[in-house]
Enzyme design. Structure first.
Site, PDB file in Angstrom:
ATOM      1  N   LYS A 149     137.115  56.817 121.185  1.00  0.00           N
ATOM      2  CA  LYS A 149     137.667  56.034 120.098  1.00  0.00           C
ATOM      3  C   LYS A 149     139.033  56.598 119.722  1.00  0.00           C
ATOM      4  CE  LYS A 149     138.138  57.982 116.724  1.00  0.00           C
ATOM      5  NZ  LYS A 149     138.594  59.204 116.067  1.00  0.00           N
ATOM      6  N   HIS A 179     131.343  60.218 118.613  1.00  0.00           N
ATOM      7  CA  HIS A 179     130.524  61.429 118.646  1.00  0.00           C
ATOM      8  C   HIS A 179     129.652  61.593 117.402  1.00  0.00           C
ATOM      9  CE1 HIS A 179     133.831  63.254 116.326  1.00  0.00           C
ATOM     10  NE2 HIS A 179     132.990  64.203 115.991  1.00  0.00           N
ATOM     11  N   ASP A 236     141.302  56.172 112.186  1.00  0.00           N
ATOM     12  CA  ASP A 236     140.775  57.373 112.846  1.00  0.00           C
ATOM     13  C   ASP A 236     139.307  57.613 112.496  1.00  0.00           C
ATOM     14  OD1 ASP A 236     141.119  59.837 114.379  1.00  0.00           O
ATOM     15  OD2 ASP A 236     141.019  60.907 112.468  1.00  0.00           O
ATOM     16  N   HIS A 241     133.577  56.136 112.944  1.00  0.00           N
ATOM     17  CA  HIS A 241     132.514  57.042 112.478  1.00  0.00           C
ATOM     18  C   HIS A 241     131.831  56.547 111.197  1.00  0.00           C
ATOM     19  CE1 HIS A 241     134.155  59.572 115.483  1.00  0.00           C
ATOM     20  NE2 HIS A 241     135.055  60.195 114.757  1.00  0.00           N
ATOM     21  N   LYS A 340     141.378  64.516 104.967  1.00  0.00           N
ATOM     22  CA  LYS A 340     141.772  65.786 105.565  1.00  0.00           C
ATOM     23  C   LYS A 340     142.281  66.702 104.454  1.00  0.00           C
ATOM     24  CE  LYS A 340     142.455  64.346 110.256  1.00  0.00           C
ATOM     25  NZ  LYS A 340     141.215  64.836 110.878  1.00  0.00           N
TER      26      LYS A 340
HETATM   27  C1  BG6 Z   1     137.596  62.682 115.328  1.00  0.00           C
HETATM   28  C2  BG6 Z   1     138.878  62.386 114.594  1.00  0.00           C
HETATM   29  O1  BG6 Z   1     137.080  61.520 115.889  1.00  0.00           O
HETATM   30  O2  BG6 Z   1     136.653  63.245 114.438  1.00  0.00           O
HETATM   31  C3  BG6 Z   1     139.412  63.649 113.955  1.00  0.00           C
HETATM   32  O3  BG6 Z   1     139.837  61.839 115.490  1.00  0.00           O
HETATM   33  C4  BG6 Z   1     138.363  64.320 113.096  1.00  0.00           C
HETATM   34  O4  BG6 Z   1     140.572  63.372 113.178  1.00  0.00           O
HETATM   35  C5  BG6 Z   1     137.058  64.476 113.867  1.00  0.00           C
HETATM   36  O5  BG6 Z   1     138.856  65.576 112.702  1.00  0.00           O
HETATM   37  C6  BG6 Z   1     135.943  64.945 112.943  1.00  0.00           C
HETATM   38  O6  BG6 Z   1     134.818  65.271 113.699  1.00  0.00           O
HETATM   39  P1  BG6 Z   1     133.758  66.328 113.171  1.00  0.00           P
HETATM   40  O7  BG6 Z   1     132.685  66.305 114.202  1.00  0.00           O
HETATM   41  O8  BG6 Z   1     134.490  67.640 113.082  1.00  0.00           O
HETATM   42  O9  BG6 Z   1     133.312  65.855 111.839  1.00  0.00           O
END
Ligand code: BG6
Length: 490
Positions: A149, A179, A236, A241, A340
């Protein structure tokens, strides 16, 4: 000890094999599966990048990254040796049509073994790579394609990419990875909902007041300014997600765990999302961090991280109030937020139940409505807040107490990273935890009007101090409805 189910021999071919995703997530994930004994001896990993490496240089490069990632873990010399033996590096410029026959030769005939092409590249190359793989005779039935993605940056670019990769690989061999769907706690949400009879009868607008989904990160740009400044938090994180989490909370029970059964139900949720742009009150707050401090260390603002570009209107934080137009969820807001450079890395889903219809305890014993909290990270687990009586004689004093299930304490095992499960699911041919084309497109067609409205406006994102919980407008967004963000997080 978790049960390890070995997979058949495979070739994993990673485009972008020296990039951030490969070194931080993909190679460590394969390494851990190898240490745990899931990967057969004959399996190989081909990393592809433009820069050339000798076999030794690439092995050293990977080992130095893995050492950093596995600091503190005791890894046996034979585990290192076995993993490094699997690695091959192949130099190829995916943007050029030269070298693909050589790649085919280097990979060898395959003889029906599963060959996974993982595109850890910018989405603009997905179509080209798929076409070139086909032209080199590498897209046969045993080949699978994994794409990261975001698929595109809006509905039309997503459609174009889906058309291009779909022209080479049929849908059943395309794995669109998100993920978040591989996270332990996210799958536990499925277990919680559908392996227990306790929650499902209450899982609707009759008993649930609202849902909150929060994903807060402490990291900033992490050297990804080129991508992130063009994307922002909505593309993003929300389009993929967060919406996937909304789907898993809100979907109807699928008939089985089969890929299409689950994906059909998620799709219905995406299609029932109410418009963000037609509501009378604003349902979206965008923010951007300014300099602050996290855990006592000073952190620059977003504009400084970008190299002093104070004009960027990219949001690094977003809070939204979503609505679902269906029988189960009508009138139940879903508040989602992600940002962030927040105070702490923490992700959770909070299901807030309604108060009891009548209290027999009188005003002296105020009741706190039940709340179910699914913690995605850190300290994955589930907490159910219940009212109980404080021990002791005298009056009846009531207190809201947590009933806690910490996965780490209950199951004394290492928690695999999301990618570990997902990479092996691809080899096994299990698409349940991957996004189908129509899901991705439904998500874009819902979010696109809000992005467009924002891009046409001249508004600047609200500022928030790095190390805080986001702009005050996000607090107002939920407080306007007489509710508050879950206080243990913010
Ligand atoms: C990614 C984003 O898909 O997921 C990132 O592109 C983000 O910006 C990340 O930091 C967060 O993943 P996790 O597993 O650390 O929560």
């Amino acid at each position: 000890m978790a049960q390890i189910i070995p997979v058949a021999p495979f070739d994993y071919v990673v485009f972008g094999g020296t990039g951030d995703l490969a070194t931080r997530k993909l190679l460590p994930a394969l390494f851990h599966r190898d240490i745990d004994g899931q990967i057969p001896e004959e399996a190989t990993i081909f990393a592809i990048s433009r820069r050339s490496y000798t076999a030794t240089e690439y092995a050293d490069f990977v080992q130095s990254h893995l050492r950093r990632q596995t600091q503190g873990a005791e890894i046996r010399p034979q585990d290192w040796a076995r993993f490094l033996r699997r690695l091959r590096h192949f130099t190829l410029d995916a943007g050029s049509d030269q070298g693909w026959e050589n790649l085919a030769r280097a990979l060898g005939p395959g003889n029906g073994r599963v060959r996974v092409f993982y595109l850890a590249t910018s989405p603009q190359y997905y179509g080209t790579i798929a076409r070139r793989l086909a032209a080199a005779g590498l897209a046969g039935d045993a080949a699978r394609l994994v794409v990261e993605k975001p698929i595109g940056s809006d509905l039309s670019s997503a459609r174009r990419i889906n058309d291009e990769i779909g022209g080479v690989f049929d849908e059943g061999r395309i794995y669109r990875i998100d993920h978040y769907l591989g996270k332990e706690a996210v799958q536990n949400l499925l277990a919680l909902r559908f392996a227990n009879s306790l929650f499902e009868p209450l899982w609707n607008s009759m008993w649930i007041d609202h849902v909150q989904i929060s994903v807060s990160e402490t990291v900033g740009l992490e050297g990804r300014a080129g991508y992130y400044d063009g994307a922002g938090a909505v593309r993003d994180m929300v389009q993929n997600h967060l919406l996937q989490l909304v789907c898993l909370v809100a979907m109807e029970p699928p008939q089985t765990l089969a890929a299409d059964a689950v994906r059909d139900e998620k799709l219905k949720v995406l299609r029932s999302l109410g418009s963000l742009t037609q509501s009378r009150e604003s349902c979206v707050v965008r923010g951007q961090y300014v300099a602050g401090a996290i855990d006592g260390s000073a952190v620059p603002g977003y504009a400084d991280e970008l190299g002093g570009n104070a004009r960027s209107r990219t949001e690094t934080y977003v809070a939204m109030k979503l609505s679902l137009a269906n029988w189960r969820w009508a009138g139940v807001p879903f508040y989602v937020r992600t940002g962030k450079r927040m105070a702490r890395k923490a992700s959770e889903i909070v299901v807030q139940f309604k108060p009891v219809p009548h209290s027999i305890f009188g005003d002296s014993a105020p009741l706190v409505a039940n709340r179910l909290i699914v913690r995605l990270q850190p300290d994955e687990g589930i907490t159910l807040r219940l009212m109980t009586k404080e021990p002791g004689p005298g009056g009846l004093r009531l207190r809201s107490v947590p009933l806690d299930l910490s996965f780490a304490e209950t199951f004394s095992t290492r928690f695999p990273e999301a990618y570990e499960r997902l990479l092996m699911d691809v080899v096994r041919g299990n698409t349940t935890l991957f996004m189908r084309r129509d899901e991705v497109e439904a998500a874009w067609s819902w979010i696109d009007p809000s992005i467009l409205e924002w891009e046409r406006s001249s508004e600047h994102p609200k500022s928030y101090v790095a190390g805080s919980w986001g702009p005050s407008a996000a607090t107002a967004l939920i407080e306007r409805d007489g509710r508050t963000w879950h206080e243990e997080l913010s």
